[in-house]
Design a protein around this motif. Sequence first.
Motif, PDB file in Angstrom:
ATOM      1  N   ILE A 268       0.811  -1.215   0.000  1.00 43.13           N
ATOM      2  CA  ILE A 268       0.000   0.000   0.000  1.00 43.13           C
ATOM      3  C   ILE A 268       0.844   1.265   0.000  1.00 43.13           C
ATOM      4  O   ILE A 268       0.315   2.371   0.093  1.00 43.13           O
ATOM      5  N   LEU A 269       2.158   1.130  -0.134  1.00 45.57           N
ATOM      6  CA  LEU A 269       3.034   2.303  -0.066  1.00 45.57           C
ATOM      7  C   LEU A 269       2.687   3.357  -1.105  1.00 45.57           C
ATOM      8  O   LEU A 269       2.798   4.551  -0.836  1.00 45.57           O
ATOM      9  N   ASP A 270       2.285   2.931  -2.291  1.00 42.57           N
ATOM     10  CA  ASP A 270       1.937   3.905  -3.328  1.00 42.57           C
ATOM     11  C   ASP A 270       0.713   4.728  -2.954  1.00 42.57           C
ATOM     12  O   ASP A 270       0.476   5.796  -3.515  1.00 42.57           O
ATOM     13  N   GLU A 271      -0.065   4.265  -2.014  1.00 48.22           N
ATOM     14  CA  GLU A 271      -1.279   4.968  -1.582  1.00 48.22           C
ATOM     15  C   GLU A 271      -0.996   5.995  -0.481  1.00 48.22           C
ATOM     16  O   GLU A 271      -1.874   6.767  -0.126  1.00 48.22           O
ATOM     17  N   LEU A 272       0.212   5.989   0.058  1.00 54.16           N
ATOM     18  CA  LEU A 272       0.531   6.849   1.190  1.00 54.16           C
ATOM     19  C   LEU A 272       1.384   8.037   0.769  1.00 54.16           C
ATOM     20  O   LEU A 272       2.264   7.916  -0.082  1.00 54.16           O
ATOM     21  N   ASP A 273       1.129   9.193   1.384  1.00 53.69           N
ATOM     22  CA  ASP A 273       1.965  10.380   1.187  1.00 53.69           C
ATOM     23  C   ASP A 273       2.923  10.451   2.369  1.00 53.69           C
ATOM     24  O   ASP A 273       2.542  10.839   3.468  1.00 53.69           O
ATOM     25  N   LEU A 274       4.166  10.059   2.147  1.00 49.79           N
ATOM     26  CA  LEU A 274       5.157   9.991   3.228  1.00 49.79           C
ATOM     27  C   LEU A 274       5.989  11.256   3.358  1.00 49.79           C
ATOM     28  O   LEU A 274       6.890  11.317   4.181  1.00 49.79           O
ATOM     29  N   THR A 275       5.666  12.285   2.560  1.00 46.41           N
ATOM     30  CA  THR A 275       6.485  13.505   2.596  1.00 46.41           C
ATOM     31  C   THR A 275       6.389  14.228   3.935  1.00 46.41           C
ATOM     32  O   THR A 275       7.316  14.927   4.316  1.00 46.41           O
ATOM     33  N   GLN A 276       5.297  14.068   4.624  1.00 42.18           N
ATOM     34  CA  GLN A 276       5.107  14.732   5.918  1.00 42.18           C
ATOM     35  C   GLN A 276       5.193  13.761   7.089  1.00 42.18           C
ATOM     36  O   GLN A 276       4.872  14.123   8.219  1.00 42.18           O
ATOM     37  N   ALA A 277       5.609  12.535   6.817  1.00 46.25           N
ATOM     38  CA  ALA A 277       5.653  11.516   7.869  1.00 46.25           C
ATOM     39  C   ALA A 277       6.700  11.869   8.919  1.00 46.25           C
ATOM     40  O   ALA A 277       7.776  12.362   8.604  1.00 46.25           O
ATOM     41  N   LYS A 278       6.368  11.616  10.172  1.00 52.12           N
ATOM     42  CA  LYS A 278       7.272  11.860  11.290  1.00 52.12           C
ATOM     43  C   LYS A 278       7.278  10.635  12.181  1.00 52.12           C
ATOM     44  O   LYS A 278       6.292   9.913  12.276  1.00 52.12           O
ATOM     45  N   ARG A 279       8.403  10.416  12.832  1.00 53.74           N
ATOM     46  CA  ARG A 279       8.521   9.309  13.776  1.00 53.74           C
ATOM     47  C   ARG A 279       8.374   9.877  15.183  1.00 53.74           C
ATOM     48  O   ARG A 279       9.239  10.612  15.642  1.00 53.74           O
ATOM     49  N   PRO A 280       7.293   9.545  15.871  1.00 48.55           N
ATOM     50  CA  PRO A 280       7.077  10.103  17.215  1.00 48.55           C
ATOM     51  C   PRO A 280       8.249   9.800  18.145  1.00 48.55           C
ATOM     52  O   PRO A 280       8.819   8.714  18.122  1.00 48.55           O
ATOM     53  N   LEU A 281       8.619  10.773  18.924  1.00 54.93           N
ATOM     54  CA  LEU A 281       9.695  10.688  19.906  1.00 54.93           C
ATOM     55  C   LEU A 281      11.053  10.410  19.269  1.00 54.93           C
ATOM     56  O   LEU A 281      11.978   9.970  19.935  1.00 54.93           O
ATOM     57  N   ARG A 282      11.192  10.647  17.977  1.00 52.77           N
ATOM     58  CA  ARG A 282      12.462  10.405  17.286  1.00 52.77           C
ATOM     59  C   ARG A 282      13.061  11.683  16.717  1.00 52.77           C
ATOM     60  O   ARG A 282      14.059  11.635  16.032  1.00 52.77           O
ATOM     61  N   GLU A 283      12.425  12.835  16.976  1.00 53.74           N
ATOM     62  CA  GLU A 283      13.019  14.079  16.520  1.00 53.74           C
ATOM     63  C   GLU A 283      14.347  14.271  17.236  1.00 53.74           C
ATOM     64  O   GLU A 283      14.514  13.849  18.376  1.00 53.74           O
ATOM     65  N   GLN A 284      15.276  14.907  16.554  1.00 56.76           N
ATOM     66  CA  GLN A 284      16.592  15.070  17.146  1.00 56.76           C
ATOM     67  C   GLN A 284      16.830  16.521  17.527  1.00 56.76           C
ATOM     68  O   GLN A 284      16.311  17.443  16.903  1.00 56.76           O
ATOM     69  N   LYS A 285      17.628  16.696  18.546  1.00 57.67           N
ATOM     70  CA  LYS A 285      18.034  18.012  19.002  1.00 57.67           C
ATOM     71  C   LYS A 285      19.514  17.934  19.342  1.00 57.67           C
ATOM     72  O   LYS A 285      19.958  17.001  20.011  1.00 57.67           O
ATOM     73  N   ARG A 286      20.263  18.882  18.861  1.00 56.88           N
ATOM     74  CA  ARG A 286      21.700  18.896  19.095  1.00 56.88           C
ATOM     75  C   ARG A 286      21.994  19.391  20.518  1.00 56.88           C
ATOM     76  O   ARG A 286      21.399  20.351  20.993  1.00 56.88           O
ATOM     77  N   VAL A 287      22.906  18.684  21.189  1.00 57.39           N
ATOM     78  CA  VAL A 287      23.368  19.091  22.514  1.00 57.39           C
ATOM     79  C   VAL A 287      24.896  19.035  22.532  1.00 57.39           C
ATOM     80  O   VAL A 287      25.495  18.308  21.747  1.00 57.39           O
ATOM     81  N   ASN A 288      25.471  19.793  23.406  1.00 56.88           N
ATOM     82  CA  ASN A 288      26.921  19.779  23.580  1.00 56.88           C
ATOM     83  C   ASN A 288      27.248  19.181  24.938  1.00 56.88           C
ATOM     84  O   ASN A 288      26.636  19.543  25.945  1.00 56.88           O
ATOM     85  N   VAL A 289      28.193  18.260  24.950  1.00 54.93           N
ATOM     86  CA  VAL A 289      28.607  17.615  26.189  1.00 54.93           C
ATOM     87  C   VAL A 289      30.127  17.633  26.230  1.00 54.93           C
ATOM     88  O   VAL A 289      30.778  17.285  25.245  1.00 54.93           O
ATOM     89  N   ASP A 290      30.678  18.027  27.349  1.00 51.03           N
ATOM     90  CA  ASP A 290      32.128  18.021  27.519  1.00 51.03           C
ATOM     91  C   ASP A 290      32.551  16.704  28.155  1.00 51.03           C
ATOM     92  O   ASP A 290      31.983  16.277  29.161  1.00 51.03           O
ATOM     93  N   PHE A 291      33.541  16.047  27.557  1.00 45.65           N
ATOM     94  CA  PHE A 291      34.084  14.795  28.061  1.00 45.65           C
ATOM     95  C   PHE A 291      35.569  14.962  28.359  1.00 45.65           C
ATOM     96  O   PHE A 291      36.260  15.664  27.627  1.00 45.65           O
ATOM     97  N   PRO A 292      36.069  14.284  29.371  1.00 44.67           N
ATOM     98  CA  PRO A 292      37.518  14.274  29.586  1.00 44.67           C
ATOM     99  C   PRO A 292      38.209  13.549  28.423  1.00 44.67           C
ATOM    100  O   PRO A 292      37.618  12.668  27.785  1.00 44.67           O
TER     101      PRO A 292
END
Length: 76
Positions: free
Chosen positions: A16-40
Amino acid sequence: MKARELDTRFDDGDDILDELDLTQAKRPLREQKRVNVDFPLWMLDSLDREAARLGVTRQSIIKIWLAERLEQHGSH
């Protein structure tokens, strides 16, 4: 196509993939956000060695290990 027909086709195992519009599809709780972490430096060296051993990037090994730890503690 009506939702009922789409459900039936899906349940029947039809593609059924041809029937779906995936251009606006999102994966819940999978959005990414950049963070900075300092490591020794010693920690970065260890991370880099382990990442090289596994054939992944430093970022990947950090994300994998953090995800594993969070799943162990039920924090996901």
